[in-house]
Design an enzyme around this catalytic site. Structure first.
Site, PDB file in Angstrom:
ATOM      1  N   PHE A  95      15.994   2.581   8.969  1.00 26.99           N
ATOM      2  CA  PHE A  95      14.563   2.378   8.824  1.00 26.99           C
ATOM      3  C   PHE A  95      13.867   3.731   8.769  1.00 26.99           C
ATOM      4  CE2 PHE A  95      10.276   1.072  10.012  1.00 26.99           C
ATOM      5  CZ  PHE A  95      10.131  -0.033   9.185  1.00 26.99           C
ATOM      6  N   VAL A  96      12.977   3.876   7.805  1.00 25.34           N
ATOM      7  CA  VAL A  96      12.322   5.175   7.640  1.00 25.34           C
ATOM      8  C   VAL A  96      10.802   5.037   7.656  1.00 25.34           C
ATOM      9  CG1 VAL A  96      14.245   6.199   6.365  1.00 25.34           C
ATOM     10  CG2 VAL A  96      12.462   5.018   5.111  1.00 25.34           C
ATOM     11  N   ARG A 108       2.178   6.468   8.186  1.00 21.32           N
ATOM     12  CA  ARG A 108       2.122   6.596   6.733  1.00 21.32           C
ATOM     13  C   ARG A 108       1.709   8.006   6.338  1.00 21.32           C
ATOM     14  NH1 ARG A 108       2.214   1.438   4.295  1.00 21.32           N
ATOM     15  NH2 ARG A 108       1.122  -0.206   5.399  1.00 21.32           N
ATOM     16  N   GLU A 123       7.941   1.805  -7.051  1.00 17.25           N
ATOM     17  CA  GLU A 123       8.103   1.321  -5.680  1.00 17.25           C
ATOM     18  C   GLU A 123       8.377   2.488  -4.751  1.00 17.25           C
ATOM     19  OE1 GLU A 123       7.574  -0.912  -3.684  1.00 17.25           O
ATOM     20  OE2 GLU A 123       8.569  -2.811  -4.052  1.00 17.25           O
ATOM     21  N   ASP A 124       7.973   2.344  -3.487  1.00 19.00           N
ATOM     22  CA  ASP A 124       8.328   3.367  -2.515  1.00 19.00           C
ATOM     23  C   ASP A 124       9.771   3.166  -2.046  1.00 19.00           C
ATOM     24  OD1 ASP A 124       7.597   0.995  -1.297  1.00 19.00           O
ATOM     25  OD2 ASP A 124       6.201   1.898   0.137  1.00 19.00           O
ATOM     26  N   LYS A 174       0.809  -1.184   0.000  1.00 20.79           N
ATOM     27  CA  LYS A 174       0.000   0.000   0.000  1.00 20.79           C
ATOM     28  C   LYS A 174       0.857   1.255   0.000  1.00 20.79           C
ATOM     29  CE  LYS A 174      -1.933  -2.087   4.084  1.00 20.79           C
ATOM     30  NZ  LYS A 174      -2.683  -2.052   5.296  1.00 20.79           N
ATOM     31  N   GLY A 175       2.047   1.141   0.539  1.00 25.57           N
ATOM     32  CA  GLY A 175       2.890   2.317   0.786  1.00 25.57           C
ATOM     33  C   GLY A 175       3.092   3.218  -0.419  1.00 25.57           C
ATOM     34  N   LYS A 203      17.615   1.475  -0.741  1.00 27.95           N
ATOM     35  CA  LYS A 203      18.556   1.085   0.322  1.00 27.95           C
ATOM     36  C   LYS A 203      19.539   0.085  -0.262  1.00 27.95           C
ATOM     37  CE  LYS A 203      15.508   0.893   4.229  1.00 27.95           C
ATOM     38  NZ  LYS A 203      15.120   0.080   5.402  1.00 27.95           N
ATOM     39  N   ASP A 263      14.555  -2.534  -0.650  1.00 35.12           N
ATOM     40  CA  ASP A 263      15.410  -2.861   0.484  1.00 35.12           C
ATOM     41  C   ASP A 263      16.285  -4.060   0.086  1.00 35.12           C
ATOM     42  OD1 ASP A 263      16.399  -3.089   3.051  1.00 35.12           O
ATOM     43  OD2 ASP A 263      14.565  -3.853   3.928  1.00 35.12           O
TER      44      ASP A 263
HETATM   45  P1  IMP Z   1      12.432  -5.800   0.049  1.00 37.52           P
HETATM   46  O1  IMP Z   1      11.767  -6.987  -0.545  1.00 37.52           O
HETATM   47  O2  IMP Z   1      13.355  -6.175   1.187  1.00 37.52           O
HETATM   48  O3  IMP Z   1      13.106  -4.908  -0.938  1.00 37.52           O
HETATM   49  O4  IMP Z   1      11.292  -5.037   0.811  1.00 37.52           O
HETATM   50  C1  IMP Z   1      10.684  -3.895   0.391  1.00 37.52           C
HETATM   51  C2  IMP Z   1       9.501  -3.642   1.323  1.00 37.52           C
HETATM   52  O5  IMP Z   1       9.914  -3.671   2.704  1.00 37.52           O
HETATM   53  C3  IMP Z   1       8.956  -2.254   1.087  1.00 37.52           C
HETATM   54  O6  IMP Z   1       7.973  -2.274   0.089  1.00 37.52           O
HETATM   55  C4  IMP Z   1       8.416  -1.892   2.472  1.00 37.52           C
HETATM   56  O7  IMP Z   1       7.118  -2.379   2.638  1.00 37.52           O
HETATM   57  C5  IMP Z   1       9.331  -2.622   3.422  1.00 37.52           C
HETATM   58  N1  IMP Z   1      10.406  -1.752   3.937  1.00 37.52           N
HETATM   59  C6  IMP Z   1      11.726  -1.877   3.690  1.00 37.52           C
HETATM   60  N2  IMP Z   1      12.432  -0.933   4.292  1.00 37.52           N
HETATM   61  C7  IMP Z   1      11.536  -0.137   4.942  1.00 37.52           C
HETATM   62  C8  IMP Z   1      11.659   1.038   5.756  1.00 37.52           C
HETATM   63  O8  IMP Z   1      12.736   1.599   5.998  1.00 37.52           O
HETATM   64  N3  IMP Z   1      10.511   1.558   6.261  1.00 37.52           N
HETATM   65  C9  IMP Z   1       9.299   0.997   6.001  1.00 37.52           C
HETATM   66  N4  IMP Z   1       9.129  -0.096   5.255  1.00 37.52           N
HETATM   67  C10 IMP Z   1      10.245  -0.683   4.720  1.00 37.52           C
END
Ligand code: IMP
Ligand code: MG
Length: 356
Positions: A324-325, A337, A271-272, A215-216, A303, A275
């Site tokens: 973490f943000v 949010r 994407e927001d 949703k972000g 990240k 990570d």
């Molecule tokens: P990935 O699969 O590890 O790249 O995860 C990405 C998802 O993890 C994002 O869509 C967020 O929902 C969550 N996420 C990763 N880092 C953060 C953060 O710093 N704050 C909030 N949500 C995060």
């Protein structure tokens, strides 16, 4: 035996008869008349009257309001120094009779601040010192600061009213212990504008379908497409969250698929935050099987340091360190949010939300 009515003045003044000036401590300078007014050049108002104070590691604040002010400055990434200098206000030759050390110096603004409470007696006293300071050192910028003035000051750095006074922003600082603002509303807006302009240029003759992962990203996507000057279409997908146990139970699966057909179309996955890259890799695989004409990724935040799965990202808003943000769509256990800016949580609070 003893005098029942001892004279009140201090021992120094009782020595009596002496004509030489008596030593006086630095301070408010009472009893002016006791010192003969011989003319001696004073260091007050000269460069010698500005005295650097030693900085020995940790700061000890004299008042809780000073600690709070320092915390706010840190939060907004404004560099500061605590009582770095004293200004001689009154001296006889090199003998200092009165000094003033403003509480804070902000190098980026080249400005000193003296914090004050609302107690009128103290304000009057401080105002007198500030007046003297300004007369003697006219090139020094110094201000008396009331608590309400913090906001005005921080507005200079581009922080709007929501960052400063909104209760949810206040909660983020105090209850949640967030460390600092990473991107203010103004900074986010300019990042989004830059990405929108780039997309407009790159996709001029082939308007894309822009896809967001709920949703972000909905916040970022909504702002982004308003900066893309093309007939874009949007669509959303949602994937299952990991179980609440936080473990790796169950494979990721799509719980809401696309409504639009992307076959032969140009697609931008929005994407927001990327990570580890695991989510993105899974979604990209899913989209590629539908054979779009092209497929690129646009993320607000990257990240990169935490990447596990290699993914190619064409458009990046801001590269983040491993922190973490929250805010602007990103949550901590579904909260924050709705903050219009991005803030970091302290490392001890780094708990990736398993339900995100
Ligand atoms: P990935 O699969 O590890 O790249 O995860 C990405 C998802 O993890 C994002 O869509 C967020 O929902 C969550 N996420 C990763 N880092 C953060 C953060 O710093 N704050 C909030 N949500 C995060
Ligand atoms: Mg002070």
């Amino acid at each position: 035996m003893h005098d029942p009515h001892p004279p009140a003045p201090s021992p120094a003044s009782r020595r009596g008869g002496e004509t030489a000036p008596l030593p006086r401590s630095a301070g408010e300078g009472q009893g002016e008349g006791a010192v003969p007014d011989t003319f001696e050049p004073s260091i007050a108002g000269t460069p010698a009257g500005i005295i650097d104070r030693p900085t020995n590691g940790s700061v000890v604040f004299a008042h809780p309001s000073e600690r709070e002010f320092a915390r706010i400055l840190d939060f907004y990434r404004v560099p500061w120094r605590y009582e770095p200098r004293s200004f001689v206000l009154k001296a006889r030759g090199e003998r200092i009779l009165e000094m003033f050390s403003p509480d804070f110096y902000l190098p980026e603004l080249d400005q000193y601040f003296e914090l004050t409470t609302l107690r009128q007696r103290l304000v009057t006293k401080k105002n007198r010192k500030l007046r003297l300071l300004r007369e003697l050192y006219p090139y020094i910028n110094v201000r008396l600061l009331y608590r309400k003035d913090y906001q005005e000051l921080l507005a200079k750095y581009g922080f709007g009213p929501a960052e400063l006074t909104w209760p949810e922003a206040e909660a983020l600082r105090t209850e949640a212990g967030a460390e600092r603002i990473l991107c203010s509303q103004a900074e986010l807006a300019s990042t989004v504008r830059r990405l929108g302009e780039t997309l407009t240029r790159d996709y001029t003759d082939r308007p894309p379908i822009m896809i967001g992962l709920l949703k972000g990203v909905s916040f970022f996507l909504a702002d982004l497409i308003r900066q893309v000057d093309l007939p874009v279409e949007i669509d959303f997908m949602a994937i299952s969250a990991l179980g609440n146990g936080g473990g790796s139970g169950g494979a990721v699966r799509i719980v809401k698929d696309l409504d639009l057909d992307i076959y032969g179309r140009h697609v931008v996955l929005v994407e927001d935050i990327v990570d580890t890259g695991m989510t993105l890799r899974y979604i990209l695989g899913h989209l590629e099987r539908r054979q779009p004409a092209s497929l690129e990724v646009c993320t607000l935040l990257d990240k990169r340091a935490r990447r596990l799965a290699p993914v190619e990202i064409r458009y990046v808003g801001v590269e983040l360190a491993d922190e973490f943000v929250v805010g602007y769509g990103l949550d901590y256990h579904q909260r924050f949010r709705n903050l219009p800016f991005l803030a970091t949580f302290g490392p001890e609070r780094y708990r990736p939300d398993p339900t995100a």
